[in-house]
Write a protein that holds these residues in place. Structure first.
Motif, PDB file in Angstrom:
ATOM      1  N   ARG A   1       0.808  -1.216   0.000  1.00  0.00           N
ATOM      2  CA  ARG A   1       0.000   0.000   0.000  1.00  0.00           C
ATOM      3  C   ARG A   1       0.849   1.276   0.000  1.00  0.00           C
ATOM      4  NH1 ARG A   1      -5.269  -0.913   1.915  1.00  0.00           N
ATOM      5  NH2 ARG A   1      -5.929  -2.963   1.213  1.00  0.00           N
ATOM      6  N   ARG A   2       2.150   1.124  -0.015  1.00  0.00           N
ATOM      7  CA  ARG A   2       3.002   2.288   0.206  1.00  0.00           C
ATOM      8  C   ARG A   2       2.934   3.318  -0.918  1.00  0.00           C
ATOM      9  NH1 ARG A   2       8.202  -0.766   2.970  1.00  0.00           N
ATOM     10  NH2 ARG A   2       7.364  -0.732   5.097  1.00  0.00           N
ATOM     11  N   SER A   3       2.840   2.876  -2.156  1.00  0.00           N
ATOM     12  CA  SER A   3       2.793   3.838  -3.255  1.00  0.00           C
ATOM     13  C   SER A   3       1.565   4.730  -3.154  1.00  0.00           C
ATOM     14  CB  SER A   3       2.802   3.113  -4.615  1.00  0.00           C
ATOM     15  OG  SER A   3       4.055   2.526  -4.856  1.00  0.00           O
ATOM     16  N   ARG A   4       0.413   4.135  -2.864  1.00  0.00           N
ATOM     17  CA  ARG A   4      -0.805   4.949  -2.806  1.00  0.00           C
ATOM     18  C   ARG A   4      -0.819   5.854  -1.563  1.00  0.00           C
ATOM     19  NH1 ARG A   4      -4.872   0.078  -3.295  1.00  0.00           N
ATOM     20  NH2 ARG A   4      -3.065  -0.646  -4.496  1.00  0.00           N
ATOM     21  N   VAL A   5      -0.261   5.380  -0.448  1.00  0.00           N
ATOM     22  CA  VAL A   5      -0.185   6.245   0.733  1.00  0.00           C
ATOM     23  C   VAL A   5       0.808   7.380   0.489  1.00  0.00           C
ATOM     24  CG1 VAL A   5       0.472   6.354   3.164  1.00  0.00           C
ATOM     25  CG2 VAL A   5      -0.912   4.445   2.340  1.00  0.00           C
ATOM     26  N   ALA A   6       1.924   7.088  -0.176  1.00  0.00           N
ATOM     27  CA  ALA A   6       2.853   8.148  -0.567  1.00  0.00           C
ATOM     28  C   ALA A   6       2.146   9.152  -1.465  1.00  0.00           C
ATOM     29  CB  ALA A   6       4.064   7.556  -1.284  1.00  0.00           C
ATOM     30  N   GLY A   7       1.257   8.653  -2.319  1.00  0.00           N
ATOM     31  CA  GLY A   7       0.475   9.547  -3.176  1.00  0.00           C
ATOM     32  C   GLY A   7      -0.388  10.501  -2.377  1.00  0.00           C
ATOM     33  N   VAL A   8      -1.006   9.995  -1.310  1.00  0.00           N
ATOM     34  CA  VAL A   8      -1.813  10.859  -0.442  1.00  0.00           C
ATOM     35  C   VAL A   8      -0.929  11.924   0.205  1.00  0.00           C
ATOM     36  CG1 VAL A   8      -3.218  10.939   1.639  1.00  0.00           C
ATOM     37  CG2 VAL A   8      -3.551   9.086   0.006  1.00  0.00           C
ATOM     38  N   ILE A   9       0.228  11.512   0.699  1.00  0.00           N
ATOM     39  CA  ILE A   9       1.133  12.461   1.357  1.00  0.00           C
ATOM     40  C   ILE A   9       1.518  13.585   0.402  1.00  0.00           C
ATOM     41  CG2 ILE A   9       3.441  12.745   2.350  1.00  0.00           C
ATOM     42  CD1 ILE A   9       3.179   9.833   3.385  1.00  0.00           C
ATOM     43  N   PHE A  10       1.985  13.235  -0.781  1.00  0.00           N
ATOM     44  CA  PHE A  10       2.510  14.242  -1.702  1.00  0.00           C
ATOM     45  C   PHE A  10       1.417  14.979  -2.469  1.00  0.00           C
ATOM     46  CE2 PHE A  10       6.269  11.416  -1.242  1.00  0.00           C
ATOM     47  CZ  PHE A  10       7.120  12.363  -0.678  1.00  0.00           C
ATOM     48  N   SER A  11       0.171  14.531  -2.340  1.00  0.00           N
ATOM     49  CA  SER A  11      -0.917  15.296  -2.969  1.00  0.00           C
ATOM     50  C   SER A  11      -1.109  16.641  -2.287  1.00  0.00           C
ATOM     51  CB  SER A  11      -2.229  14.502  -2.927  1.00  0.00           C
ATOM     52  OG  SER A  11      -2.694  14.340  -1.590  1.00  0.00           O
ATOM     53  N   GLY A  12      -0.552  16.803  -1.079  1.00  0.00           N
ATOM     54  CA  GLY A  12      -0.615  18.104  -0.421  1.00  0.00           C
ATOM     55  C   GLY A  12       0.036  19.202  -1.242  1.00  0.00           C
ATOM     56  N   ILE A  13       1.057  18.845  -2.018  1.00  0.00           N
ATOM     57  CA  ILE A  13       1.711  19.821  -2.886  1.00  0.00           C
ATOM     58  C   ILE A  13       0.710  20.368  -3.897  1.00  0.00           C
ATOM     59  CG2 ILE A  13       3.558  20.174  -4.569  1.00  0.00           C
ATOM     60  CD1 ILE A  13       5.016  17.788  -3.263  1.00  0.00           C
ATOM     61  N   GLY A  14      -0.007  19.469  -4.534  1.00  0.00           N
ATOM     62  CA  GLY A  14      -0.971  19.885  -5.544  1.00  0.00           C
ATOM     63  C   GLY A  14      -2.172  20.613  -4.972  1.00  0.00           C
ATOM     64  N   LEU A  15      -2.627  20.171  -3.804  1.00  0.00           N
ATOM     65  CA  LEU A  15      -3.757  20.849  -3.178  1.00  0.00           C
ATOM     66  C   LEU A  15      -3.412  22.304  -2.863  1.00  0.00           C
ATOM     67  CD1 LEU A  15      -5.021  18.047  -0.761  1.00  0.00           C
ATOM     68  CD2 LEU A  15      -6.170  18.891  -2.820  1.00  0.00           C
ATOM     69  N   GLY A  16      -2.195  22.525  -2.371  1.00  0.00           N
ATOM     70  CA  GLY A  16      -1.766  23.890  -2.090  1.00  0.00           C
ATOM     71  C   GLY A  16      -1.680  24.729  -3.347  1.00  0.00           C
ATOM     72  N   ALA A  17      -1.134  24.138  -4.403  1.00  0.00           N
ATOM     73  CA  ALA A  17      -1.020  24.865  -5.672  1.00  0.00           C
ATOM     74  C   ALA A  17      -2.400  25.170  -6.248  1.00  0.00           C
ATOM     75  CB  ALA A  17      -0.195  24.045  -6.664  1.00  0.00           C
ATOM     76  N   ALA A  18      -3.319  24.202  -6.168  1.00  0.00           N
ATOM     77  CA  ALA A  18      -4.658  24.416  -6.715  1.00  0.00           C
ATOM     78  C   ALA A  18      -5.404  25.509  -5.963  1.00  0.00           C
ATOM     79  CB  ALA A  18      -5.449  23.101  -6.670  1.00  0.00           C
ATOM     80  N   LEU A  19      -5.381  25.433  -4.644  1.00  0.00           N
ATOM     81  CA  LEU A  19      -6.086  26.435  -3.840  1.00  0.00           C
ATOM     82  C   LEU A  19      -5.502  27.823  -4.044  1.00  0.00           C
ATOM     83  CD1 LEU A  19      -6.669  24.510  -0.488  1.00  0.00           C
ATOM     84  CD2 LEU A  19      -8.387  25.174  -2.176  1.00  0.00           C
TER      85      LEU A  19
END
Length: 396
Positions: A131-149
């Motif tokens: 499950r590590r790849s998808r959990v890493a995806g959740v962690i690093f999605s914070g970068i995109g959420l900040g950029a989008a907002l």
């Protein structure tokens, strides 16, 4: 996995990347042309503030190495989130001058590097290997959420006042700092032995594999720089599109960056991380080439989305592949080296691009340089030896 979700470890990781990079790094892209147009600073000074964050990002790995044995990681994460949050409040006071603004942008870069280096190695050892790849995806999605907002809200907030935008970012990140304060101590607890994994390569092959991955990741820093430093300014002042169009394009970058890690995480678990890295670098190179081929706005929006998708998406895959290659015990050290190589290349290339901009009248040469760097990154991933133990999951 139950304890992982019950403890909200994934949220702490996401909050760290959101604070340190989503807001700390990428929100400035939308603010840069506004600072110039409002006469807060000159174009050259505004570009230097972007470089200041890159230089701060370069110092972060040294601080972790210097103080990592004296200060626990939870404390470092808290300090880094406080530094980032404070820097956004401080940047609401341009009357303090160039040195003040530059220093706080530098400090936000330092904090961003610490958050980027430590978030995944603190969280992923607590996660089951499949499950590590998808959990890493959740962690690093914070970068995109900040950029989008930031792309969606900053054009609205600056209509009130530029200071309002800075204060809003500070409040958002200060809130996340408080929400995750206790979680970092929980993450210091040793992971379940069942989630600890050894290296998958012998020493010689491992050195070659890590070397190729390090070069690919370092060149990735060159590949994404024009979009993450100059994209909105390129659209607004070079091509003559409105700030709203530039903000929308940056929001699309952010949306891509938000979904990219989630998509690449799932694909990495199902198809194999190496294969997804090759695909990711190739598609990112294509996205960077688009401004060289056309100036149609819808195509440029597509470029922003594609590059946005694989900016944190590749970070997700590289961090997971690094963990896969070196094992749980060495992940923190190896990922720190990856981040340092990325930061060093990013700082040198950022300064080089700022100097080059004085000699040329267009951003387009920068996109050509970045596309070449990403093609080389793709070749580097193909040169990594494939251990038998990680080939099987890559079969379709």
């Amino acid at each position: 996995m139950k304890s992982f979700y019950r403890s909200n470890f994934w949220f702490a990781g996401l909050a760290a990347t959101f604070t340190g990079n989503g807001i700390g790094r990428f929100a400035y892209i939308t603010l840069m042309p506004v600072l110039i147009q409002a006469n807060w600073f000159s174009q050259e000074a505004a570009a230097q503030f972007g470089v200041a964050a890159l230089l701060g990002y370069l110092l972060g790995p040294f601080l972790i190495r210097r103080f990592g044995s004296q200060v626990n990681r939870a404390t470092l994460m808290r300090i880094a989130m406080l530094c980032c949050s404070s820097s956004y409040f401080a940047c609401a006071f341009p009357q303090m001058g160039f040195g003040w603004f530059y220093s706080w942008r530098f400090l936000s870069g330092v904090g961003g590097a610490i958050l980027m280096i430590l978030a995944a190695p603190m969280v992923l050892p607590h996660v089951r290997q499949d499950r590590r790849s998808r959990v890493a995806g959740v962690i690093f999605s914070g970068i995109g959420l900040g950029a989008a907002l930031s792309g969606l809200l900053i054009p609205v907030l600056v209509q009130i006042h530029i200071k309002v935008a800075w204060v809003a970012m500070g409040l958002a990140c200060a809130g996340l700092t408080l929400m995750t304060w206790k979680t970092w101590a929980e993450l210091e607890v040793a992971p379940n032995p069942s989630t600890v994994t050894p290296p998958v390569m012998k020493s010689h092959s491992l050195n070659r594999g890590i070397g190729c991955l390090l070069i690919a990741y370092a060149l990735n820093a060159v590949g994404f720089l024009p979009h993450t430093l100059f994209w909105v300014d390129f659209l607004v002042r070079d091509l003559g599109f409105s700030l709203a169009s530039g903000g929308l394009s940056w929001a699309l970058f952010g949306i891509g960056a938000a979904v990219g890690p989630l998509l690449t995480g799932v694909m990495g678990d199902r198809l194999g991380v190496r294969r997804c890295l090759v695909l990711g670098f190739g598609l990112k190179a294509l996205g960077v080439m688009i401004p060289l081929l056309t100036q149609k706005l819808w195509m440029l929006h597509g470029s922003a989305f594609l590059v946005g998708m694989f900016t944190p998406g590749i970070v997700t895959l590289v961090s997971t592949y690094c963990l896969q290659l070196v094992g749980t015990q060495e992940h923190h050290r190896a990922w720190g080296a990856m981040t340092f190589s990325f930061a060093l290349t990013q700082a040198i290339a950022g300064m080089g691009m700022a100097i080059l901009l004085r000699q040329v009248s267009s951003y387009l040469p920068l996109y050509a340089i970045s596309a070449i760097a990403l093609v080389i990154s793709t070749v580097c991933i193909l040169c990594i030896p494939q251990p038998a133990s990680i080939r099987a999951p890559e079969s379709i």
